[in-house]
Design an enzyme around this catalytic site. Structure first.
Site, mmCIF file in Angstrom:
data_model
loop_
_atom_site.group_PDB
_atom_site.id
_atom_site.type_symbol
_atom_site.label_atom_id
_atom_site.label_comp_id
_atom_site.label_asym_id
_atom_site.label_seq_id
_atom_site.Cartn_x
_atom_site.Cartn_y
_atom_site.Cartn_z
ATOM 1 N N GLY A 145 34.223 39.278 34.041
ATOM 2 C CA GLY A 145 35.453 39.855 33.522
ATOM 3 C C GLY A 145 36.447 39.965 34.658
ATOM 4 O O GLY A 145 36.249 40.749 35.578
ATOM 5 N N MET A 146 37.497 39.174 34.600
ATOM 6 C CA MET A 146 38.446 39.144 35.716
ATOM 7 C C MET A 146 39.779 39.767 35.316
ATOM 8 O O MET A 146 40.389 39.369 34.336
ATOM 9 C CB MET A 146 38.632 37.710 36.193
ATOM 10 C CG MET A 146 37.309 37.117 36.685
ATOM 11 S SD MET A 146 37.489 35.503 37.437
ATOM 12 C CE MET A 146 38.416 35.896 38.909
ATOM 13 N N SER A 147 40.202 40.721 36.123
ATOM 14 C CA SER A 147 41.427 41.445 35.805
ATOM 15 C C SER A 147 42.624 40.905 36.566
ATOM 16 O O SER A 147 43.764 41.241 36.279
ATOM 17 C CB SER A 147 41.243 42.914 36.183
ATOM 18 O OG SER A 147 41.098 43.024 37.600
ATOM 19 N N GLY A 148 42.333 40.090 37.563
ATOM 20 C CA GLY A 148 43.417 39.630 38.420
ATOM 21 C C GLY A 148 43.512 40.477 39.680
ATOM 22 O O GLY A 148 44.383 40.271 40.517
ATOM 23 N N ASP A 199 38.813 43.231 43.258
ATOM 24 C CA ASP A 199 37.399 43.522 43.030
ATOM 25 C C ASP A 199 36.721 42.469 42.159
ATOM 26 O O ASP A 199 35.678 41.929 42.525
ATOM 27 C CB ASP A 199 37.243 44.909 42.391
ATOM 28 C CG ASP A 199 37.920 45.995 43.219
ATOM 29 O OD1 ASP A 199 38.090 45.784 44.435
ATOM 30 O OD2 ASP A 199 38.285 47.043 42.644
ATOM 31 N N SER A 200 37.325 42.183 41.018
ATOM 32 C CA SER A 200 36.690 41.209 40.133
ATOM 33 C C SER A 200 36.795 39.791 40.696
ATOM 34 O O SER A 200 35.926 38.955 40.443
ATOM 35 C CB SER A 200 37.296 41.290 38.731
ATOM 36 O OG SER A 200 38.694 41.107 38.753
ATOM 37 N N CYS A 229 36.559 52.536 26.470
ATOM 38 C CA CYS A 229 36.887 51.127 26.673
ATOM 39 C C CYS A 229 35.692 50.388 27.253
ATOM 40 O O CYS A 229 35.378 49.275 26.853
ATOM 41 C CB CYS A 229 38.092 51.008 27.599
ATOM 42 S SG CYS A 229 38.516 49.316 28.028
ATOM 43 N N CYS A 275 43.202 51.639 31.644
ATOM 44 C CA CYS A 275 42.813 50.243 31.739
ATOM 45 C C CYS A 275 43.499 49.423 30.643
ATOM 46 O O CYS A 275 43.473 49.801 29.468
ATOM 47 C CB CYS A 275 41.307 50.141 31.601
ATOM 48 S SG CYS A 275 40.621 48.842 32.593
#
Length: 372
Positions: free
Chosen positions: A7-10, A13-14, A98, A194
């Site tokens: 799961g990449m948030s941009g 960390d991810s 979430c 989030c």
RNA sequence: UGGGGUAUCGCCAAGCGGUAAGGCACGGGACUUUGACUCCCGCAUUCGUAGGUUCAAAUCCUGCUACCCCAG
């Protein structure tokens, strides 16, 4: 080669999570979630930039990259509850929901459909194991530990999750990102709810909840000001009250809400007794694995009543569908709707939603805890 | 209408002839994957108003205005 969907948030960390998995030889797939499509008050949509960053990082890592949209799920399973809680005068934490409903359910299901053996996120938590069962452990960076937000996960969810940066510090994560030449290595940490992001909270809520003005009163009943709507305030809050100069000149804090009379209760001074409690009743208990003790059997644990709070030594006991707590020390502004998360050392045991808090024991547990 | 008192930032409040403390509120920032808390920075060229005295006044004097109290 096992496939892992990240799961990449941009964010850093991810991105580093994906990088590390790639280095470990996994078949990594990056997936960006878009669960909210409103622009913020500046007319900006940070999700656009984030999606851009995700694509760039995935390009550098040479991994495939997709975007999924769980707006509907987020709306139905998280945001609806969020608003309902506010209508009841409480202060919810949407991010714990979430995680349970979206990131580690809808998203996890999606990952499985892609044929993955598991999923990964950039959360600062570690996964442990005891007798073959998964444990949720605090992150290696004590200042960044995010187990508080994940306490609602069940074993089945944890089993399929990897947290590649969980044992690192934030500084290490950034360094790895920089050495790898990731463009997001210096990107600012994201804050706010989030997927929704940093907002002027009162203005944001006004878009969903009606204004309903009323009085602000002291415990003695003295009217000291007016509020714009009980939902816009939370326990322990100071800013935004607009009471200046009254009383002895000290700061004013929210200490309660009288829904029936539409009155916001306030008190003066950071040390006001009404701001503190030791006993808490929490509902919706969830446990990661077996509960730590039988029903009605008090046990010692550490409790966090809010993110980034140090573990508060306490007694806890399960009674029916509730958890009762007695903290060793006074707790400031324990707020209904917020989560009380329990720990045994590094391990997160689970937790519940605070329903009420006070200086004296609730009738159900009077005398049940050993003398301090 | 007489007598007395008070008028300093949105609120409270220092100042007592030498060139406007502080607190609260408010604004901005830091911190922060909830809401909060906390911390840092900013915030009256001006002291009800008009004159006067003085090298110099929010501080002394006079008029006016407003509010408060006591008489009536």
């Amino acid at each position: 080669m096992e496939r892992i969907v990240v799961g990449m948030s941009g964010g850093v960390d991810s991105s580093v999570a994906a990088l590390l998995l790639k280095r470990q030889g996994y078949d990594v797939v990056g997936v960006f979630m878009k669960n909210w499509d409103e622009q913020d008050e500046n007319g900006e949509c940070t999700a656009t930039q984030d999606w851009h960053d995700v694509q760039e990082v995935c390009g550098l890592l040479d991994i495939p990259c997709y975007a999924v949209n769980f707006q509907k799920e987020y709306q139905d399973r998280v945001f609806a509850q969020f608003l309902e809680e506010y209508r009841r005068g409480r202060t919810p934490n949407p991010d714990v929901l979430c995680n349970r409903e979206i990131k580690f359910k809808a998203f996890l299901d999606f990952a499985m459909k892609l044929g993955a053996g598991g999923m990964a996120t950039g959360h600062f938590v570690r996964r442990g194991q005891r007798e073959g069962r998964p444990l949720l452990l605090k992150g290696g960076d004590p200042a960044k530990d995010q187990s508080y937000f994940l306490y609602m996960l069940k074993e089945a969810q944890l089993e399929r999750a990897l947290f590649p940066v969980g044992d690192m510090t934030k500084a290490q994560v950034r360094q790895v990102a920089q050495e790898a030449g990731l463009p997001v290595s210096r990107k600012k940490d994201s804050t706010g709810i989030c997927f929704i992001g940093e907002r002027n909270f009162r203005r944001f809520l006004q878009g969903y909840l009606p204004l309903r003005e009323g009085e602000m009163r002291t415990l003695e009943g003295q009217v000291v000001g007016r509020h714009q709507g009980l939902a816009y305030y939370t326990l322990g809050q100071r800013r935004g009250l607009g009471i200046g100069g009254a009383g002895d000149g000290r700061r004013w804090f929210v200490i309660g809400k009288d829904l029936g009379r539409n009155v916001l209760l306030v008190a003066q001074g950071e040390d006001h007794p009404a701001l503190y409690s030791r006993y808490v009743r929490a509902s919706q208990p969830t446990w990661i694995g077996e509960p730590p003790a039988g029903e009605g059997v008090p046990f010692r644990c550490g409790v966090k009543f809010r993110y980034r709070q140090g573990d508060q030594p306490a007694w806890a006991v399960r009674l029916g569908e509730e958890i009762f707590l007695r903290a060793d020390g006074l707790q400031r502004a324990v707020t209904p709707g917020q989560s009380a998360v329990l720990y045994a050392g590094e391990a997160c045991l689970g937790g519940g939603i605070a329903e009420e808090a006070g200086p004296e024991p609730m009738a159900q547990v009077d005398g049940i805890f050993p003398e301090a």
